[in-house]
Design an enzyme around this catalytic site. Structure first.
Site, PDB file in Angstrom:
ATOM      1  N   LYS A  53       0.841  -1.207   0.000  1.00  0.00           N
ATOM      2  CA  LYS A  53       0.000   0.000   0.000  1.00  0.00           C
ATOM      3  C   LYS A  53       0.876   1.257   0.000  1.00  0.00           C
ATOM      4  CE  LYS A  53       0.791   1.433   4.456  1.00  0.00           C
ATOM      5  NZ  LYS A  53       1.623   2.572   4.790  1.00  0.00           N
ATOM      6  N   ASP A  95      -1.909  -2.472  10.531  1.00  0.00           N
ATOM      7  CA  ASP A  95      -2.245  -2.374   9.099  1.00  0.00           C
ATOM      8  C   ASP A  95      -2.828  -3.669   8.542  1.00  0.00           C
ATOM      9  OD1 ASP A  95      -1.391   0.243   8.859  1.00  0.00           O
ATOM     10  OD2 ASP A  95       0.606  -0.281   8.115  1.00  0.00           O
TER      11      ASP A  95
HETATM   12  P1  ATP Z   1       4.384  -0.191   7.691  1.00  0.00           P
HETATM   13  O1  ATP Z   1       4.125   0.545   6.422  1.00  0.00           O
HETATM   14  O2  ATP Z   1       3.212  -1.040   8.141  1.00  0.00           O
HETATM   15  O3  ATP Z   1       4.997   0.646   8.774  1.00  0.00           O
HETATM   16  P2  ATP Z   1       6.823  -1.193   6.621  1.00  0.00           P
HETATM   17  O4  ATP Z   1       6.533  -1.320   5.156  1.00  0.00           O
HETATM   18  O5  ATP Z   1       7.562   0.018   7.064  1.00  0.00           O
HETATM   19  O6  ATP Z   1       5.461  -1.326   7.386  1.00  0.00           O
HETATM   20  P3  ATP Z   1       7.523  -3.961   6.753  1.00  0.00           P
HETATM   21  O7  ATP Z   1       8.220  -4.280   5.476  1.00  0.00           O
HETATM   22  O8  ATP Z   1       6.126  -4.373   6.879  1.00  0.00           O
HETATM   23  O9  ATP Z   1       7.656  -2.411   7.085  1.00  0.00           O
HETATM   24  O10 ATP Z   1       8.414  -4.616   7.900  1.00  0.00           O
HETATM   25  C1  ATP Z   1       8.568  -4.097   9.166  1.00  0.00           C
HETATM   26  C2  ATP Z   1       9.380  -5.102   9.953  1.00  0.00           C
HETATM   27  O11 ATP Z   1       8.601  -6.290  10.114  1.00  0.00           O
HETATM   28  C3  ATP Z   1      10.663  -5.510   9.255  1.00  0.00           C
HETATM   29  O12 ATP Z   1      11.747  -4.868   9.847  1.00  0.00           O
HETATM   30  C4  ATP Z   1      10.744  -7.018   9.412  1.00  0.00           C
HETATM   31  O13 ATP Z   1      11.816  -7.407  10.227  1.00  0.00           O
HETATM   32  C5  ATP Z   1       9.428  -7.440  10.076  1.00  0.00           C
HETATM   33  N1  ATP Z   1       8.747  -8.513   9.297  1.00  0.00           N
HETATM   34  C6  ATP Z   1       8.238  -9.634   9.785  1.00  0.00           C
HETATM   35  N2  ATP Z   1       7.694 -10.391   8.828  1.00  0.00           N
HETATM   36  C7  ATP Z   1       7.869  -9.738   7.680  1.00  0.00           C
HETATM   37  C8  ATP Z   1       7.533 -10.037   6.319  1.00  0.00           C
HETATM   38  N3  ATP Z   1       6.915 -11.167   5.971  1.00  0.00           N
HETATM   39  N4  ATP Z   1       7.864  -9.120   5.387  1.00  0.00           N
HETATM   40  C9  ATP Z   1       8.486  -7.952   5.744  1.00  0.00           C
HETATM   41  N5  ATP Z   1       8.846  -7.655   6.998  1.00  0.00           N
HETATM   42  C10 ATP Z   1       8.540  -8.531   7.977  1.00  0.00           C
END
Ligand code: ATP
Length: 286
Positions: free
Chosen positions: A11, A137
């Site tokens: 998203k 989320d």
């Molecule tokens: P948001 O936009 O919800 O803040 P984000 O895009 O910044 O999320 P994500 O890629 O969702 O961040 O990952 C956040 C943390 O979650 C990562 O540092 C990772 O270690 C952990 N994590 C656990 N499972 C997963 C997964 N399947 N994919 C990505 N990250 C994961």
């Protein structure tokens, strides 16, 4: 069914406002969430035995019990007493820790997939109620599409799909700590905020130009001074035909909206040539 192939979409936030810090430490937000056609492949395969195993194509991501896809499968299978070996393979395309809810989306896809594979017959709402325990989320990622998200992100109002446009998604090679951003934002001192109402009416009126004008993310005030590359990417997009360009979530991913595919393609070339991005997609809303 022994194998299930799922798409876990990322998203972007068309609008992001931080309203207040709550006594429980979370923040109340006011956001417009939009799914884009950038997805991880999440494949569930039944295995002999009783173990849940996660495999990813990215060394930086945990294959263990702290992977959100593992947590999703474990939570549902425990609740329904399902004793079954399961392999979850994840091919990542959504930038990790990029502000695109990639982990939440893998989690949502796994909840949906386990529900289907083991005929649990949970409704979308019932999956969303469980999903919020694993991440704010996750309910939105189960719902998908376009939505207003309030509360910590779990109070959702679906919206129509915005008008068609071309979307560039650019992730610079920096990591942003979400905790740092939330730790430094002072909701009472925010001077400029997105006009979520104007954004919603632009979406309902299918007015791409008004929508582009209303894009705004208050977290840029915290993240951009720390990582000037975010501003550099925004400027390149704006100087090369983007209707507007902002950061998604707590960053560092930047997106730009275009009404002209040639300008969008030109911008992609330019960003590649400048080497400012680690991941770069020319995509669309879904
Ligand atoms: P948001 O936009 O919800 O803040 P984000 O895009 O910044 O999320 P994500 O890629 O969702 O961040 O990952 C956040 C943390 O979650 C990562 O540092 C990772 O270690 C952990 N994590 C656990 N499972 C997963 C997964 N399947 N994919 C990505 N990250 C994961």
């Amino acid at each position: 069914m022994d194998k299930l192939e799922l798409k876990a979409y990322g998203k972007i936030n068309l609008g992001l406002d931080v309203i207040r810090k709550r006594p429980d430490g979370y923040h109340d937000l006011d956001m417009v969430m939009q799914m884009v056609d950038v997805y991880d492949d999440v494949t569930l395969t039944r295995l002999e035995g009783t173990e849940i195993v996660v495999r990813t194509d990215t060394a930086v991501l945990s294959n263990g019990k702290d992977n959100l896809a593992y947590m999703a499968a474990k939570m549902l299978m425990d609740e329904f007493g399902i004793v079954q070996g399961l392999e979850i393979t994840i091919r990542k395309r959504i930038p990790i820790a990029g502000g695109m809810a990639g982990g939440s989306s893998d989690c949502a896809a796994t909840l949906t997939g386990v529900n289907q594979m083991f005929n649990l017959e949970l409704s979308k709402e019932e999956l969303m109620e469980r999903g919020v325990r694993l991440g704010a989320d996750v309910p939105y990622c189960i719902l998908g599409g376009t939505a207003i998200a309030r509360g910590i992100g779990e109070i959702l109002t679906p919206l129509p799909t915005p008008p068609k446009c071309h979307v560039i998604i650019a992730k610079p090679p920096v990591s942003v700590s979400t905790a740092f951003v939330y730790g430094n934002i002072k909701p009472d001192e925010i001077e400029k905020r997105p006009d979520i109402e104007a954004m919603v009416s632009a979406i309902k009126a299918q007015d791409l130009y008004k929508l582009a004008k209303s894009l705004y993310n208050v977290m840029e005030d915290i993240t951009v001074p720390q990582y000037p590359v975010i501003q550099e990417i925004k400027t390149i997009m704006l100087e090369n035909g983007a209707l507007n360009s902002i950061m998604s979530g707590s960053g560092p991913t930047v997106f730009g909206l275009y009404d002209d595919i040639e300008k969008a393609e030109q911008t992609v070339k330019l960003l590649k040539a400048k080497g400012l991005t680690e991941q770069l997609y020319l995509t669309k809303f879904i």
